[in-house]
Design a protein around this motif. Structure first.
Motif, PDB file in Angstrom:
ATOM      1  N   THR A 156       0.737  -1.027   0.005  1.00 10.08           N
ATOM      2  CA  THR A 156       0.087  -0.096   0.027  1.00 10.08           C
ATOM      3  C   THR A 156       0.913   1.233  -0.074  1.00 10.08           C
ATOM      4  N   LYS A 157       1.872   1.258   0.709  1.00  7.45           N
ATOM      5  CA  LYS A 157       2.962   2.571   0.966  1.00  7.45           C
ATOM      6  C   LYS A 157       3.500   2.560  -0.534  1.00  7.45           C
ATOM      7  N   ARG A 158       3.832   1.473  -1.226  1.00 10.90           N
ATOM      8  CA  ARG A 158       4.429   1.624  -2.437  1.00 10.90           C
ATOM      9  C   ARG A 158       3.364   2.194  -3.376  1.00 10.90           C
ATOM     10  N   LEU A 159       2.038   1.816  -3.501  1.00 15.76           N
ATOM     11  CA  LEU A 159       1.009   2.314  -4.315  1.00 15.76           C
ATOM     12  C   LEU A 159       1.019   3.899  -4.252  1.00 15.76           C
ATOM     13  N   TYR A 160       0.916   4.389  -2.751  1.00 15.03           N
ATOM     14  CA  TYR A 160       0.980   5.661  -2.388  1.00 15.03           C
ATOM     15  C   TYR A 160       2.167   6.380  -2.979  1.00 15.03           C
ATOM     16  N   GLY A 161       3.131   6.120  -2.633  1.00 13.29           N
ATOM     17  CA  GLY A 161       4.458   6.601  -3.255  1.00 13.29           C
ATOM     18  C   GLY A 161       4.277   6.737  -4.715  1.00 13.29           C
ATOM     19  N   ASP A 162       3.970   5.952  -5.361  1.00 15.48           N
ATOM     20  CA  ASP A 162       3.774   6.143  -7.054  1.00 15.48           C
ATOM     21  C   ASP A 162       2.588   7.024  -7.574  1.00 15.48           C
ATOM     22  N   ASN A 163       1.518   7.037  -6.735  1.00 14.44           N
ATOM     23  CA  ASN A 163       0.274   7.935  -7.051  1.00 14.44           C
ATOM     24  C   ASN A 163      -0.008   9.089  -6.453  1.00 14.44           C
ATOM     25  N   LEU A 164       0.669   9.397  -5.282  1.00 16.16           N
ATOM     26  CA  LEU A 164       0.139  10.403  -4.473  1.00 16.16           C
ATOM     27  C   LEU A 164       1.428  11.371  -4.233  1.00 16.16           C
ATOM     28  N   ASN A 165       2.784  10.938  -4.560  1.00 14.02           N
ATOM     29  CA  ASN A 165       4.025  11.651  -4.276  1.00 14.02           C
ATOM     30  C   ASN A 165       4.309  12.822  -5.424  1.00 14.02           C
ATOM     31  N   GLN A 166       3.772  12.772  -6.541  1.00 12.39           N
ATOM     32  CA  GLN A 166       4.093  13.614  -7.619  1.00 12.39           C
ATOM     33  C   GLN A 166       2.742  14.566  -7.769  1.00 12.39           C
ATOM     34  N   VAL A 167       3.079  15.805  -7.856  1.00 10.92           N
ATOM     35  CA  VAL A 167       2.009  16.863  -8.219  1.00 10.92           C
ATOM     36  C   VAL A 167       2.281  18.014  -9.098  1.00 10.92           C
ATOM     37  N   THR A 168       1.494  18.305  -9.845  1.00 12.83           N
ATOM     38  CA  THR A 168       1.661  19.212 -11.013  1.00 12.83           C
ATOM     39  C   THR A 168       1.552  20.488 -10.545  1.00 12.83           C
ATOM     40  N   ILE A 169       2.502  21.287 -10.632  1.00 15.50           N
ATOM     41  CA  ILE A 169       2.536  22.733 -10.102  1.00 15.50           C
ATOM     42  C   ILE A 169       2.145  23.838 -11.070  1.00 15.50           C
TER      43      ILE A 169
END
Length: 570
Positions: A156-169
């Protein structure tokens, strides 16, 4: 006789004259001698006196010089000794300061370790107690359960790291990505209180996670995070999930949230954190099923592994303290029956549900016991100018940052754009435009025109300028003219849905609505034009502002979306 007497008298007279002469000569000779003698004596005495004085003076000067040299040597030695002692004192102070800083770090680490140990012991106690009293399993079975839980946590942590850790600024460029922790600014949040069936804002600010999840040392089982479009609700939930993913000994002080929401141990006290996007499952109300579809199915590929994970998930939600983050309640419709909110079964009562939503959604939810819920209101960015500087630092060269930022502050003040900076969406649009050399003149319509321009660019990259623009704010655009038909139809539908129908239909477009306004054939176009922060009606809102508000703004009438022009006049 007389002759004789006369002669004697003459002789006597002669002798007397001779003596007088000699006395005068002697006097004349002796007087200078005496004077010179006296002068010599005086000179001698003076010489002797002054010589003695010179001796005394010289002796005094020599003594004074000696004393001065002695004192100078003494002062020099004292100065050198003082400088040495001062240097030693400075080094000792530095060493003491380092020791204090190390001690503070050690105390924080020890506190974190103690907290984690207490939480771990508490979890072990719960697991052992439930294992003994209810499950009646073998120790080997318990160990297997713990191992499977740990595996699910890591996946689950790997999933969040892939999907939630990058944002468009940047709303202008989808390729401008950054790690969330590098550009995150804590939001401004206030408590809300229930009053006659509605939530109202208070003056109490929320600055720590414990203020969200606890009230009077008791866990809040159901929490609403309210906020308008683009206020940062989704980002806050994503940050929560990533805080849970941190190592236990890592502090939030490494990013911009060091002063606010730094009690990550509160989030990490949950055994599991499940992040759900409600718009991806608009008809589903069962939280267990939502987690299965959006998380379990994303981290297990085979059906056999998924079936095992389903059973494990069911066990976890009954036995462990879990946090379920449900993002976008206002974009969720439900199955259309009595279920007004995503729900849990009674066995899953330990789970905490945190909903993010726009305020209007709670006014249409029926049969809700508000006394069982708590609510906080997200008002936007806590320090907008600091956040502006962070975004700007990702868009300009490091050497130009200070000069650019100083000019940006003057630009915001001159054009009176400060009020718009509280919204992350508007702030990003203003800062990114400024970095590319585009400056606004205080008009909201200019900003929304730029948003529409870039949203249309995603769906259709063809360019063309207006020979005769229907609105002055379209003059410099390139992507609106090739999509003018789509703009016209979206504008009609947007106005109808936002100003005529209820709020819920303004967010979720039914196929009947799309067909009514002949948008069905442009469905793919509309989906590709969605805003970078995920709000589905941003495009429609932007178009309404341009079509209906620009004429008012251009005429000097205050710009406000609450103004409703007559639909027939469109």
């Amino acid at each position: 006789m007389p002759v004789m007497e006369n002669m004697e008298l003459k002789e006597l007279s002669n002798e007397t004259q001779t003596c007088l002469f000699m006395d005068t000569s002697v006097t004349i000779l002796l007087t200078p001698v005496c004077l010179f003698t006296l002068l010599g004596i005086v000179t001698y005495l003076s010489y002797t006196f002054f010589w003695e004085r010179c001796k005394v003076h010289n002796l005094g000067r020599v003594h004074t010089t000696t004393v001065i040299k002695t004192d100078t040597l003494f002062l020099s030695r004292v100065t050198k000794s003082s400088e040495t002692n001062l240097a030693l004192l400075i080094e000792e102070t530095k060493a003491n300061r380092r020791a204090i800083e190390d001690a503070e770090i050690d105390i924080k680490i020890n506190q974190q370790d103690c907290c984690n140990e207490m939480i771990a012991q508490f979890k072990d106690h719960i697991n052992k107690t439930k294992y003994t009293d209810t499950d009646n399993k073998t120790a080997a079975g318990q160990d297997e359960y713990v191992a499977k839980c740990q595996e699910l946590i890591e996946r689950t942590k790997r999933l969040y790291g892939d999907n939630l850790n990058q944002v468009t600024i940047s709303p202008l460029n989808d390729y401008k990505h950054e790690k969330l922790g590098n550009v995150y600014m804590p939001p401004k949040i206030v408590h809300m209180c229930e009053d006659n069936g509605v939530f109202k804002k208070t003056e109490r600010h929320v600055t720590q996670y414990k203020d969200v999840f606890f009230k009077d040392d008791k866990v809040n089982p159901r929490i609403f995070l309210q906020g308008e479009a683009g206020s940062g609700k989704t980002t806050f939930l994503a940050k929560l999930a990533l805080e849970w993913c941190r190592e236990s000994h890592v502090s939030s002080a490494s990013d911009n949230s060091s002063l606010f929401f730094n009690d990550v141990d509160v989030v990490q006290s949950f055994v599991f954190v499940f992040y759900i996007t409600l718009r991806n499952s608009v008809k589903q109300f069962d939280v267990y099923t939502l987690i299965k579809e959006q998380i379990i199915d994303s981290i297990y590929s085979s059906q056999e592994d998924r079936e095992q994970a389903y059973r494990l998930l069911n066990e976890i939600m009954k036995r462990e303290r879990c946090l379920v983050l449900l993002d976008g309640l206002d974009e969720w419709t439900g199955p259309g029956d009595h279920h007004n909110l995503p729900t849990l079964v009674l066995e899953q009562s330990q789970c905490v549900l945190l909903f993010s939503t726009r305020p209007w959604k709670l006014t249409v939810v029926k049969n809700m016991h508000l006394d069982r819920y708590t609510s906080v209101h997200l008002e936007g960015i806590n320090k907008p100018f600091e956040f502006s500087r962070i975004i700007l630092s990702r868009l300009v060269d490091k050497d130009e940052l200070e000069l650019k930022y100083s000019a940006f502050e003057q630009y915001i003040e001159k054009q009176e754009l400060g009020e718009l900076l509280s919204s992350p969406m508007m702030l990003s649009a203003i800062v990114c435009s400024y970095a590319e050399g585009i400056e606004f003149k205080g008009s909201k319509c200019e900003i929304y025109t730029l948003l529409v321009e870039n949203l249309f660019k995603k769906a259709n990259s063809n360019t063309c300028t207006f020979q005769q623009s229907p609105f002055p704010c379209f003059i410099r655009t390139e992507y609106i003219q090739p999509n003018l038909e789509q703009l016209d139809r979206l504008a009609k539908m947007a106005f109808h849905l936002l100003f005529v129908n209820d709020k819920e239909n303004s967010i979720m477009f039914k196929i009947t609505e799309l067909k009514k306004f002949k948008i069905a054939e442009y469905k793919d176009f509309a989906l590709k034009s969605r805003n970078f922060i995920g709000t589905t009606n941003c495009l429609c809102t932007a178009i309404i502002v341009i079509i209906y508000v620009y004429p008012l703004e251009h005429a000097g009438i205050p710009c406000c979306l609450s103004y409703r022009p007559q639909y027939e006049s469109y």
